[in-house]
Design a protein around this motif. Structure first.
Motif, PDB file in Angstrom:
ATOM      1  N   ASP A  63       0.892  -1.153   0.092  1.00  0.00           N
ATOM      2  CA  ASP A  63      -0.051   0.146   0.021  1.00  0.00           C
ATOM      3  C   ASP A  63       0.832   1.161  -0.018  1.00  0.00           C
ATOM      4  OD1 ASP A  63      -2.556  -1.412   0.091  1.00  0.00           O
ATOM      5  OD2 ASP A  63      -2.230  -1.734   2.103  1.00  0.00           O
ATOM      6  N   THR A  64       2.198   1.221   0.548  1.00  0.00           N
ATOM      7  CA  THR A  64       2.995   2.404   0.700  1.00  0.00           C
ATOM      8  C   THR A  64       3.780   2.496  -0.735  1.00  0.00           C
ATOM      9  OG1 THR A  64       4.365   1.209   2.077  1.00  0.00           O
ATOM     10  CG2 THR A  64       2.755   2.594   3.006  1.00  0.00           C
ATOM     11  N   SER A  65       4.248   1.342  -1.415  1.00  0.00           N
ATOM     12  CA  SER A  65       5.316   1.484  -2.144  1.00  0.00           C
ATOM     13  C   SER A  65       4.556   2.012  -3.699  1.00  0.00           C
ATOM     14  CB  SER A  65       5.441  -0.178  -2.596  1.00  0.00           C
ATOM     15  OG  SER A  65       6.339  -0.235  -3.974  1.00  0.00           O
ATOM     16  N   SER A  66       5.149   2.962  -4.146  1.00  0.00           N
ATOM     17  CA  SER A  66       4.770   3.650  -5.397  1.00  0.00           C
ATOM     18  C   SER A  66       4.540   2.495  -6.427  1.00  0.00           C
ATOM     19  CB  SER A  66       5.362   5.004  -5.701  1.00  0.00           C
ATOM     20  OG  SER A  66       6.880   4.570  -5.746  1.00  0.00           O
ATOM     21  N   ILE A  67       5.530   1.897  -6.508  1.00  0.00           N
ATOM     22  CA  ILE A  67       5.821   0.744  -7.762  1.00  0.00           C
ATOM     23  C   ILE A  67       4.601  -0.244  -7.602  1.00  0.00           C
ATOM     24  CG2 ILE A  67       7.060  -1.243  -8.372  1.00  0.00           C
ATOM     25  CD1 ILE A  67       8.659   0.952  -9.466  1.00  0.00           C
ATOM     26  N   GLN A  89       8.764  10.343  -0.209  1.00  0.00           N
ATOM     27  CA  GLN A  89       8.703   9.076   0.521  1.00  0.00           C
ATOM     28  C   GLN A  89       9.986   9.085   1.396  1.00  0.00           C
ATOM     29  OE1 GLN A  89       8.674   5.546  -2.068  1.00  0.00           O
ATOM     30  NE2 GLN A  89       6.482   5.542  -2.102  1.00  0.00           N
ATOM     31  N   ILE A  90       9.784   8.394   2.591  1.00  0.00           N
ATOM     32  CA  ILE A  90      10.970   8.030   3.449  1.00  0.00           C
ATOM     33  C   ILE A  90      10.990   6.363   3.188  1.00  0.00           C
ATOM     34  CG2 ILE A  90      11.770   8.175   5.722  1.00  0.00           C
ATOM     35  CD1 ILE A  90       9.790  10.329   6.257  1.00  0.00           C
ATOM     36  N   LYS A 148      19.665  -2.533   3.834  1.00  0.00           N
ATOM     37  CA  LYS A 148      21.030  -2.325   4.343  1.00  0.00           C
ATOM     38  C   LYS A 148      20.750  -1.566   5.875  1.00  0.00           C
ATOM     39  CE  LYS A 148      23.794  -1.947   0.185  1.00  0.00           C
ATOM     40  NZ  LYS A 148      24.903  -1.124  -0.577  1.00  0.00           N
ATOM     41  N   GLY A 149      19.603  -1.267   5.973  1.00  0.00           N
ATOM     42  CA  GLY A 149      19.145  -0.409   7.400  1.00  0.00           C
ATOM     43  C   GLY A 149      19.356   0.946   6.975  1.00  0.00           C
ATOM     44  N   GLU A 150      19.668   1.492   5.818  1.00  0.00           N
ATOM     45  CA  GLU A 150      19.720   3.039   5.626  1.00  0.00           C
ATOM     46  C   GLU A 150      18.405   3.846   5.199  1.00  0.00           C
ATOM     47  OE1 GLU A 150      23.951   2.564   3.092  1.00  0.00           O
ATOM     48  OE2 GLU A 150      22.073   2.382   2.042  1.00  0.00           O
ATOM     49  N   THR A 151      18.115   4.950   6.061  1.00  0.00           N
ATOM     50  CA  THR A 151      16.911   5.475   5.675  1.00  0.00           C
ATOM     51  C   THR A 151      17.210   6.616   4.323  1.00  0.00           C
ATOM     52  OG1 THR A 151      16.304   5.474   7.915  1.00  0.00           O
ATOM     53  CG2 THR A 151      15.107   7.068   6.685  1.00  0.00           C
ATOM     54  N   LEU A 152      16.203   6.684   3.661  1.00  0.00           N
ATOM     55  CA  LEU A 152      16.437   7.460   2.360  1.00  0.00           C
ATOM     56  C   LEU A 152      15.200   8.439   2.196  1.00  0.00           C
ATOM     57  CD1 LEU A 152      17.588   4.728  -0.055  1.00  0.00           C
ATOM     58  CD2 LEU A 152      18.967   6.177   1.349  1.00  0.00           C
ATOM     59  N   TYR A 153      15.645   9.594   2.029  1.00  0.00           N
ATOM     60  CA  TYR A 153      14.461  10.599   1.607  1.00  0.00           C
ATOM     61  C   TYR A 153      14.404  10.698   0.125  1.00  0.00           C
ATOM     62  CZ  TYR A 153      15.149  11.454   6.411  1.00  0.00           C
ATOM     63  OH  TYR A 153      15.184  11.354   7.954  1.00  0.00           O
ATOM     64  N   LEU A 154      13.021  10.841  -0.453  1.00  0.00           N
ATOM     65  CA  LEU A 154      13.036  10.520  -1.826  1.00  0.00           C
ATOM     66  C   LEU A 154      12.092  11.323  -2.248  1.00  0.00           C
ATOM     67  CD1 LEU A 154      13.212   6.590  -2.123  1.00  0.00           C
ATOM     68  CD2 LEU A 154      15.090   8.083  -2.311  1.00  0.00           C
ATOM     69  N   ILE A 155      12.119  11.889  -3.665  1.00  0.00           N
ATOM     70  CA  ILE A 155      10.876  12.339  -4.462  1.00  0.00           C
ATOM     71  C   ILE A 155      10.892  11.389  -5.515  1.00  0.00           C
ATOM     72  CG2 ILE A 155       9.756  14.016  -5.912  1.00  0.00           C
ATOM     73  CD1 ILE A 155      11.318  16.186  -4.368  1.00  0.00           C
ATOM     74  N   ASN A 156       9.820  10.729  -5.604  1.00  0.00           N
ATOM     75  CA  ASN A 156       9.634   9.621  -6.855  1.00  0.00           C
ATOM     76  C   ASN A 156       8.718  10.081  -7.883  1.00  0.00           C
ATOM     77  OD1 ASN A 156      11.384   7.544  -5.540  1.00  0.00           O
ATOM     78  ND2 ASN A 156      10.098   6.793  -4.095  1.00  0.00           N
ATOM     79  N   HIS A 173       3.510  14.415   7.633  1.00  0.00           N
ATOM     80  CA  HIS A 173       2.459  13.931   6.576  1.00  0.00           C
ATOM     81  C   HIS A 173       2.889  12.861   5.738  1.00  0.00           C
ATOM     82  CE1 HIS A 173      -0.301  14.817   3.328  1.00  0.00           C
ATOM     83  NE2 HIS A 173       0.688  14.508   2.297  1.00  0.00           N
ATOM     84  N   ILE A 174       4.112  12.509   5.515  1.00  0.00           N
ATOM     85  CA  ILE A 174       4.294  11.159   5.041  1.00  0.00           C
ATOM     86  C   ILE A 174       3.997   9.983   5.854  1.00  0.00           C
ATOM     87  CG2 ILE A 174       6.168   9.745   3.878  1.00  0.00           C
ATOM     88  CD1 ILE A 174       7.458  12.060   2.930  1.00  0.00           C
ATOM     89  N   ASN A 175       4.468  10.137   7.152  1.00  0.00           N
ATOM     90  CA  ASN A 175       4.171   8.957   8.232  1.00  0.00           C
ATOM     91  C   ASN A 175       2.608   8.911   8.388  1.00  0.00           C
ATOM     92  OD1 ASN A 175       6.806   8.521   8.688  1.00  0.00           O
ATOM     93  ND2 ASN A 175       6.882  10.112  10.480  1.00  0.00           N
ATOM     94  N   ASP A 176       1.771  10.011   8.236  1.00  0.00           N
ATOM     95  CA  ASP A 176       0.398   9.969   8.447  1.00  0.00           C
ATOM     96  C   ASP A 176      -0.226   9.040   7.487  1.00  0.00           C
ATOM     97  OD1 ASP A 176       0.292  11.394  10.860  1.00  0.00           O
ATOM     98  OD2 ASP A 176      -0.003  13.313   9.621  1.00  0.00           O
ATOM     99  N   LYS A 177       0.413   9.301   5.967  1.00  0.00           N
ATOM    100  CA  LYS A 177      -0.242   8.483   4.864  1.00  0.00           C
ATOM    101  C   LYS A 177       0.237   7.034   5.142  1.00  0.00           C
ATOM    102  CE  LYS A 177      -0.057  10.227   0.853  1.00  0.00           C
ATOM    103  NZ  LYS A 177       0.772  10.366  -0.441  1.00  0.00           N
ATOM    104  N   SER A 178       1.362   6.866   5.603  1.00  0.00           N
ATOM    105  CA  SER A 178       1.930   5.499   5.686  1.00  0.00           C
ATOM    106  C   SER A 178       1.259   4.706   6.629  1.00  0.00           C
ATOM    107  CB  SER A 178       3.446   5.531   6.007  1.00  0.00           C
ATOM    108  OG  SER A 178       4.273   6.032   4.868  1.00  0.00           O
ATOM    109  N   ILE A 179       1.096   5.239   7.904  1.00  0.00           N
ATOM    110  CA  ILE A 179       0.259   4.616   8.959  1.00  0.00           C
ATOM    111  C   ILE A 179      -1.225   4.261   8.381  1.00  0.00           C
ATOM    112  CG2 ILE A 179      -0.696   5.090  11.147  1.00  0.00           C
ATOM    113  CD1 ILE A 179       1.706   6.717  11.649  1.00  0.00           C
TER     114      ILE A 179
END
Length: 450
Positions: free
Chosen positions: A61-65, A80-81, A86-94, A125-131
């Motif tokens: 539900d949260t994956s844009s792909i 997206q966050i 690898k445990g890395e956190t990435l901040y993206l515009i997709n 805002h992103i976290n609200d959508k993901s939850i």
């Protein structure tokens, strides 16, 4: 064709950092870090892996792909966050687009820009959508005419604020429908709050729904109830028929006044809530037996949706099984390709008292023990063999252009498939048919039944 897609994607942003291409199931076929400043995965590291396996924080539900593959609609400039394996956190515009050939979605391509950071407001805002991760109409999988009509009806009623009552047996997908109504409504940016009224006693249910005032009882704190929490959104009350008559009258007053009074408080608080409710009993019978108040029923059932049980939509079994197989292949990293003909016959001749939920659980159970790429009779629960379906129904014979020998052979084949599907092994099936094992084997070979 792919080169054209790549050129278009690279022109989307002034700086495109990464390009990702998946097949129609979400498995990565190509990954490239366009920017030399980004040190992420190399193509060889992720090729062949599922998108949800590489980016572990994402879901369907949260994956844009995955959403683009499901809907066939592009998603532009979505922030997206994500956390990778690898445990890395990435901040993206997709920006993600479907790859379409002959009107069929065969994959998806995504261009990403990596950001150094996001503002606190953007992160919230992103976290609200993901939850939320709520179901939509796309999650109601069916080819059944009555359920397709229900989907069309949901599209129409979603934009209004009228109360909705969903009636259906356990496991038919009442919460799925409730969430879909919310997701397609004007309240979709607001909260969706769900409560099973049968799960807790009335004394506790009152404080959960209406909230508490500090000091109303020993240890009580100032706390919002679900009606307040769901304000400007949707409140889903499941199994409303399980509430006492006294509790039902309090719910009715809130619906009519659009105000709640916390337990132990004297003031009333305005609430703006759309109530969607559900029950697993026949409403008319429930009213006659004084299980539910008639005035509450009329107030809640301005719009009524009755969900058909799985036994009345047998045409959906195959597509639901395929959907669950795809789901558990991704989650369990298996490569199950389908079910055997005998399992299909067994599923078609079973009553499904637990409905879609039972079917999903059986497929998941089979994934845990299946030794091959096909789910066989050995992989499904034994209790299915002892259930007979539609005992009161009689078979109708359509003669048409068929000859008597053809009809006899077809009927014999149907009997053999039923006997095999309801038996543990060949010996057991032969005993049920009152023939020898050798005779049974001969007939199976005759009809090419594996």
């Amino acid at each position: 064709m792919l080169s054209n897609y790549l050129e278009k994607m690279l022109r989307l942003y002034e700086r495109t950092d990464a390009i990702l291409i998946t097949d129609s199931n979400g498995y990565i076929e190509y990954s490239s870090m366009v920017s030399s400043d980004i040190n992420n995965f190399k193509n060889a590291e992720v090729t062949g892996k599922h998108i949800l396996e590489v980016y572990t924080s994402l879901t369907e539900d949260t994956s844009s792909i995955m959403r683009v593959l499901k809907t066939g609609q592009p998603i532009i400039d979505e922030k997206q966050i994500v956390k990778n394996c690898k445990g890395e956190t990435l901040y993206l515009i997709n920006s993600t687009f479907p790859i379409v050939v002959n009107k069929k979605v065969i994959g998806a391509i995504e261009a990403s820009v990596y950001l150094d950071e996001l503002s606190e407001e953007e992160i919230n805002h992103i976290n609200d959508k993901s939850i939320k991760n709520l179901y939509t109409l796309d999650d109601i999988i069916t080819s059944n005419e009555s359920l397709l009509e229900i989907k069309n009806r949901i599209r129409k009623i979603a934009t209004n604020n009228s109360p909705v009552l969903i009636v259906g047996e356990t496991g038919t997908g009442k919460e799925l429908v409730a969430q879909s109504i919310h997701s397609h409504s004007k309240r979709s940016d607001g909260p969706f709050v769900s409560q099973n009224c049968a799960a807790i006693p009335d004394t506790l249910l009152e404080s959960i729904l209406f909230g508490t005032a500090k000091g109303s009882y020993t240890g009580a704190e100032e706390k919002k109830g679900m009606f307040e929490v769901a304000s400007e959104g949707t409140l889903f009350l499941d199994e409303i028929n399980s509430m006492s008559m006294g509790m039902q009258s309090k719910i009715l007053k809130v619906l009519e006044d659009k105000k709640v009074r916390r337990v132990g408080d004297s003031k009333e608080i305005k609430v703006d809530v759309r109530v969607v409710s559900a029950m697993n009993k026949d409403p008319v019978s429930a009213i006659e037996k004084n299980i539910i108040r008639s005035d509450l029923f009329y107030r809640l059932s301005v719009v009524q949706i009755k969900l058909p049980p799985l036994r009345d939509r047998k045409e959906d079994i195959a597509i639901l099984v395929d959907s669950f197989i795809n789901k558990y292949n991704r989650e369990m990293q298996r490569n199950i390709t389908g079910i055997s003909d005998l399992v299909k016959g067994l599923f078609d001749n079973y009553a499904w008292p637990g409905n879609v939920r039972e079917l999903r659980n059986i497929v998941e159970s089979a994934f845990n023990i299946a030794k091959s790429n096909t789910i066989t009779m050995q992989d499904v629960p034994e209790y299915l063999f002892n259930s007979r379906v539609n005992k009161n129904k009689t078979d109708t014979i359509n003669i048409g252009d068929h000859s008597l020998p053809d009809m006899i052979e077809n009927y014999e084949k149907k009997i053999l498939l039923t006997a095999i599907s309801e038996s543990k092994n060949m010996v057991d099936a032969a005993k049920k048919l009152k023939i020898s094992r050798q005779s049974l084997q001969y007939k199976l070979n005759k009809y090419d039944i594996q």
